[in-house]
Design an enzyme around this catalytic site. Structure first.
Site, mmCIF file in Angstrom:
data_model
loop_
_atom_site.group_PDB
_atom_site.id
_atom_site.type_symbol
_atom_site.label_atom_id
_atom_site.label_comp_id
_atom_site.label_asym_id
_atom_site.label_seq_id
_atom_site.Cartn_x
_atom_site.Cartn_y
_atom_site.Cartn_z
ATOM 1 N N GLY A 42 0.797 -1.220 0.000
ATOM 2 C CA GLY A 42 0.000 0.000 0.000
ATOM 3 C C GLY A 42 0.832 1.273 0.000
ATOM 4 O O GLY A 42 0.285 2.370 0.111
ATOM 5 N N GLU A 166 7.315 -7.440 -8.101
ATOM 6 C CA GLU A 166 7.241 -8.619 -7.220
ATOM 7 C C GLU A 166 7.290 -9.904 -8.036
ATOM 8 O O GLU A 166 6.664 -10.905 -7.681
ATOM 9 C CB GLU A 166 5.927 -8.601 -6.430
ATOM 10 C CG GLU A 166 5.948 -7.683 -5.254
ATOM 11 C CD GLU A 166 6.696 -8.269 -4.088
ATOM 12 O OE1 GLU A 166 6.710 -9.482 -3.914
ATOM 13 O OE2 GLU A 166 7.294 -7.482 -3.358
#
Lengths: 279, 290
Positions: A42, A166
């Site tokens: 986030g 990622e």
């Protein structure tokens, strides 16, 4: 160093959100560097990645890639050919019915001639060590294998910038190493710029430069050595310390105090050995 | 709840030209209360194996027994529902399965689907949301307005709300930041201990397997490759590397250190704390400063 990507005072807000996801962010990415971006979930890392190739457009500010701007719709194709993103979840990016078709898809989109396409597909699949699966269907592959195919799809398009969002988080230790080594090779031998958005601090330690993000802003940037020395700042950013730093601190609690912190296992073992030999 | 797998074989697309053997003659006993980690190369059969444990896949051959329920090749559908009530699965990226208007309704869906009253399901939702570390205010929000990490917790709460005896975790921390990862894994270990569950963790993290599990199963090419306590498994680095795995970073470090000193290192666990302690023993009493 040549500046490849320029982000000027970019803010971004998702329509459903009350707050800005990115707030007045500026940064430059230079040709040939390996840039790691770390930060809590986030913190805006993935949003930033999507802004860099025009999948998202800034609410205010500007993103430029080699003098093309994402704000100009006509320039988006030029930008997307240059900036390839490998996302976190392989299932959302697999479009072909076989590994070969999946890698071919992107090339067809960019109108690469057939002969060259065949060669590029095979080379890029071999680079991610998936030769044995060239005809396999996606649902027969595990998450990690799909991710390697996604990386092959990007490599096949010969981009100037690869963004790993990622991308290695689902791979086993050797698979992760294989992928990172492959991208590292592309980075070193072909000068491809790499932006790696990662939670793997051991990987970030090996980058040329690290950016730490927190709540939509850049908290700090610098070499891994500069950034990872600052334990308080990392913890404040919701992150952890790399293994060797944690072990160094734990050793201090047991009375083994080293003068400085060491970023990798090799460095730490050597420093301990020097300390012991001096005894 | 004891689990016994006997001679389990699974073929995808059996009888077609695309037939592929995903599991071959797997036999395994997991005693009640075990925290088992399943590790293996991508494509080794880990996910296929766990999908049998709650009946998402049926055996081509062999049997799976969970408590007093046995699922055999060609078994009846009715048993599968009973199995799914006992065995909860948290899938990879579980947040992709969120669907309802509010977090509360989403978490309540599972228990109500298994016949609980609305009141009981609501109470379960409140309990579980706190258990996974979220404030109760999120219950009235749309799950799609939450961050990725929060959505993951909501999805986990939804599985826990069904109060399974066996909890299967398929790479539950993929994509989480280091702090979130540790929080979620600590949560699973606490739940395991408090609720007396049997937990099966599929992971690509050797560290998580080493820190959290009591037993480790290593899969390779659809068969069991190694099985044992973490200390036994991680004493076999060459065997692990042969199948794309490795030892945890603490063991890697101790091996490097051992190579320098030429003396074996005594270790009691795989934590960083114990690794530091083991190394400090090589530095004589009272410690050193340099």
């Amino acid at each position: 160093m040549k500046e490849l990507i320029t982000v000027n005072n970019v803010s971004f807000q998702y329509p459903s959100e009350e707050n800005l996801t990115l707030a007045d962010l500026s940064l430059s990415v230079y040709k040939g560097e390996w840039l790691a971006i770390v930060g809590h979930n986030g913190s805006g890392k993935s949003t930033l990645a999507k802004l860099l190739n025009g999948l998202l457009l800034p609410t205010s500010g500007e993103v430029k890639v080699e003098n093309y701007t994402t704000a100009n719709e006509k320039e988006l194709w030029e930008i997307r050919r240059r900036v390839g993103i490998v996302f976190q979840n392989p299932d959302n990016q697999f479009v072909g019915t076989s590994v070969r078709d999946d890698v071919a898809f992107g090339l067809e989109n960019f109108g690469v001639p057939r002969d060259e396409m065949i060669e590029r597909i095979e080379t890029s699949i071999a680079r991610v060590n998936m030769q044995g699966f060239i005809e396999s269907e996606p649902h027969h592959l595990s998450g990690g294998q799909k991710q390697r195919v996604a990386i092959a799809g990007i490599i096949a398009q010969k981009p100037s910038i690869i963004i790993l969002d990622e991308a290695t988080s689902m791979l086993d230790p050797m698979g992760r190493k294989e992928v990172i080594d492959t991208v590292k090779q592309l980075n070193e031998e072909e000068g491809i710029t790499v932006i790696s958005i990662t939670h793997d601090l051991e990987e970030a330690v090996r980058a040329d430069r690290v950016i730490v993000m927190k709540q939509g802003a850049i908290l700090t940037t610098g070499s891994p050595r500069e950034v990872f020395q600052n334990e308080a700042l990392l913890l404040d950013a919701g992150l952890d310390l790399p293994f060797s730093l944690k072990l160094g601190l734990a050793l201090r609690d047991y009375g083994v105090s080293l003068k400085e912190q060491h970023l990798t296992q090799e460095e730490l073992v050597d420093a301990l050995w020097t300390l012991k030999s001096a005894d | 709840m004891d689990i016994k797998i006997s001679g389990l074989t699974h073929r995808y697309k059996a009888g077609t030209p695309f037939e592929r053997l995903a599991l071959h003659d797997v036999s395994l006993s997991i005693s009640s209360g075990t925290f088992l980690a399943v590790i293996g190369h991508t494509g080794s059969g880990k996910s296929t194996l766990i999908q049998h444990l709650n009946g998402l896949l049926k055996p081509s051959e062999g049997t799976i027994t969970v408590g007093d329920l046995t699922i055999a090749a060609g078994g009846k559908k009715k048993q599968l529902k009973a199995l799914r009530k006992r065995v909860g699965i948290v899938f990879q990226y579980p947040e992709h399965q969120l669907f309802d208007e509010t977090v509360e309704k989403d978490v309540m869906f599972g228990p109500m689907n298994f016949g609980q009253s609305e009141e009981a399901a609501r109470a379960a939702a409140h309990e579980m949301i706190k258990l996974v570390g979220l404030p109760v205010e999120v219950l009235q929000k749309s799950p799609f307005d939450l961050s990725g990490g929060q959505m993951r917790r909501v999805a986990i709460a939804g599985v826990l709300a069904m109060e399974p005896d066996v909890l299967i975790l398929d790479e539950p921390t993929a994509g989480l930041d280091p702090r979130g990862r540790k929080e979620i894994m600590d949560l699973f270990r606490t739940l395991h201990d408090q609720r007396n569950m049997t937990t099966i963790l599929v992971t690509h993290s050797m560290e998580d397997a080493a820190y959290y599990a009591d037993r480790i199963l290593v899969m390779e090419k659809g068969s069991t490759y190694l099985e044992g306590a973490p200390a036994e498994i991680f004493a076999k680095r060459e065997e692990l590397q042969a199948v794309g795995l490795d030892v945890p970073e603490t063991v890697q470090f101790l091996l490097r250190w051992q190579e320098k000193t030429g003396k074996p290192v005594q270790m009691s666990s795989f934590t960083i704390e114990d690794t530091a302690k083991a190394i400090s023993a090589d530095f004589g009493k009272g410690g050193f400063t340099c």
